[in-house]
Design a protein around this motif. Structure first.
Motif, PDB file in Angstrom:
ATOM      1  N   GLU A 115     -11.267   1.546  -2.821  1.00 42.96           N
ATOM      2  CA  GLU A 115     -11.446   1.772  -1.523  1.00 42.96           C
ATOM      3  C   GLU A 115     -11.040   3.401  -0.897  1.00 42.96           C
ATOM      4  O   GLU A 115     -10.594   4.006  -1.986  1.00 42.96           O
TER       5      GLU A 115
ATOM      6  N   LEU B  98       1.473   6.228  -1.670  1.00 45.53           N
ATOM      7  CA  LEU B  98       0.157   5.961  -1.169  1.00 45.53           C
ATOM      8  C   LEU B  98      -0.775   5.283  -1.833  1.00 45.53           C
ATOM      9  O   LEU B  98      -0.772   5.704  -3.077  1.00 45.53           O
ATOM     10  N   GLN B  99      -0.885   4.044  -2.266  1.00 48.29           N
ATOM     11  CA  GLN B  99      -1.248   3.101  -3.219  1.00 48.29           C
ATOM     12  C   GLN B  99      -2.601   2.214  -2.448  1.00 48.29           C
ATOM     13  O   GLN B  99      -2.359   0.710  -2.357  1.00 48.29           O
ATOM     14  N   PRO B 100      -3.884   2.702  -2.490  1.00 46.08           N
ATOM     15  CA  PRO B 100      -5.029   2.084  -1.415  1.00 46.08           C
ATOM     16  C   PRO B 100      -5.909   1.076  -3.187  1.00 46.08           C
ATOM     17  O   PRO B 100      -5.326   2.078  -4.337  1.00 46.08           O
TER      18      PRO B 100
ATOM     19  N   ARG C 163      -6.877   2.642   5.681  1.00 45.63           N
ATOM     20  CA  ARG C 163      -7.882   2.732   3.318  1.00 45.63           C
ATOM     21  C   ARG C 163      -9.446   1.567   4.464  1.00 45.63           C
ATOM     22  O   ARG C 163      -9.171   1.140   5.201  1.00 45.63           O
TER      23      ARG C 163
ATOM     24  N   GLY D 203       0.619  -0.929   0.485  1.00 43.63           N
ATOM     25  CA  GLY D 203       0.069  -0.137  -0.219  1.00 43.63           C
ATOM     26  C   GLY D 203       0.892   1.563  -0.062  1.00 43.63           C
ATOM     27  O   GLY D 203       0.257   2.613   0.125  1.00 43.63           O
TER      28      GLY D 203
ATOM     29  N   LEU E 164      -2.960   1.829   7.297  1.00 41.28           N
ATOM     30  CA  LEU E 164      -1.670   1.452   6.241  1.00 41.28           C
ATOM     31  C   LEU E 164      -0.660   2.488   5.987  1.00 41.28           C
ATOM     32  O   LEU E 164       0.381   2.023   6.177  1.00 41.28           O
TER      33      LEU E 164
END
Ligand code: ADP
Ligand code: MG
Length: 317
Positions: free
Chosen positions: A40, A34-36, A137, A22, A84
């Motif tokens: 989400e 950040l990579q939800p 998330r 994430g 996260l």
């Protein structure tokens, strides 16, 4: 030790700052990425802790690091968010290596316990102050807000109340307690366990939720206003720990439970049809009252008569 050496040694090199799901890009660039997952939302919360206001300047840095992050992570639990990442803005009077080592260790311990990756921050010189921002998330539309409690819902809390405020005299060294009670209360103060698993379980079940940071009465006031309902609390049902009762006696323990801050337990409203499922999954949760039509927070005695509530929670202004 220069600023960049300090950041590298105590924070960028910490286990909690290493690659994490994430976090597409962590410490070291102008921004973290950040990579939800698709579908989400990001839940974000920021808290500032000022030396002399939120903690004694001379307190153990390891405990401070643990507690600072626990307090922030509790906001994620209250939204039903999955942890996260977090950022740390740190203002320090001096680059004290022993202090930084303890602080970073406490922070790292809580971060890994919660599943929060350190993704960035800022480091400046000045009076000791910390700002932590946590990112979680949550499936879009499923976050637990303070609005949504409905008449007929049960009011529940995630565990004993008043321990944080009841521990303060021990934290400040103005009182003493038998070892067992002191250990319990000091642990509740210095390393409150954010109720993250409970928060996730409540997604799609609770109608409203928050974490108790300012005292039960004040925080239930937030649910009452946001949901436009009355909140009825049965004083006799408030869960009080044996240690709190031992140290303070029942009346003062109740005052701490109602008006003391720093509990970091979840409080939530739940449709009564879910009570059996709740009891089976979370034996430590206690039903302490009900949501009714109307407004305000009402404190009831054992016979259902209304008591005059004691003063509300802590406010800075
Ligand atoms: P900038 O000047 O671009 O704002 P900084 O010099 O403040 O960047 O910080 C350099 C890098 O170190 C950034 O990636 C920042 O997020 C990170 N950083 C700074 N202080 C901390 C800290 N206390 N904890 C974690 N990361 C930090
Ligand atoms: Mg920059």
């Amino acid at each position: 030790m220069g600023e960049f050496e300090l950041i590298r040694r105590f924070f960028a090199a910490a286990p909690c700052a290493q690659a994490a799901a994430g976090v597409a890009l962590g410490v070291g660039d102008d921004c973290a990425l950040l990579q939800p997952a698709a579908g989400e939302q990001l839940a974000i919360s920021t808290d500032t802790l000022v030396a002399g206001v939120h903690f004694p300047e001379s307190c153990d840095p390891f405990l401070l690091g643990q507690r600072a992050l626990a307090v922030s992570a509790s906001d994620l639990a209250a939204m039903g968010a999955t942890p996260l990442a977090f950022t740390l803005a740190l203002t320090l009077p001096a680059a004290d290596e022993a202090w930084l080592e303890g602080f970073a260790r406490g922070l790292d311990r809580m971060a890994r316990g919660c599943g929060l990756a350190l993704a960035g921050g800022d480091t400046t010189r000045g009076p000791l102050c910390l700002t932590l921002t946590v990112f979680g998330r949550v499936p879009a539309g499923q976050a637990l807000t303070r609005a949504g409690a409905r008449p007929g819902d049960l009011l529940c809390v995630g565990g004993s109340l008043g321990d944080g405020a009841g521990a303060l005299p021990l934290v400040l060294g103005t009182a003493q307690a038998p070892a067992q009670a002191a250990d319990y209360l000091l642990a509740r103060y210095w390393s409150p366990q954010p109720q993250l698993a409970l928060g996730e379980w409540l997604r799609g079940r609770a109608s409203a939720a928050l974490d108790i940071s300012d005292g039960l009465l004040a925080d239930c006031g937030h649910i009452s206003r946001a949901s436009k309902v009355a909140v009825h609390i049965d004083r006799e049902r408030l869960p009080l720990s044996a240690a709190l009762l031992d140290l303070h006696g029942r009346e003062a323990a109740l005052q701490h439970a109602l008006s003391g801050g720093d509990d970091y337990r979840l409080a939530f409203s739940l449709p009564p049809a879910l009570l059996a499922e709740l009891r089976a999954a979370w034996p430590e949760v206690t039903v302490i009252g009900r949501v009714e039509a109307g407004e305000g927070v009402h404190l009831l005695d054992a016979g259902g008569g209304e008591l005059r509530p004691p003063s509300a929670g802590y406010q800075h202004f």
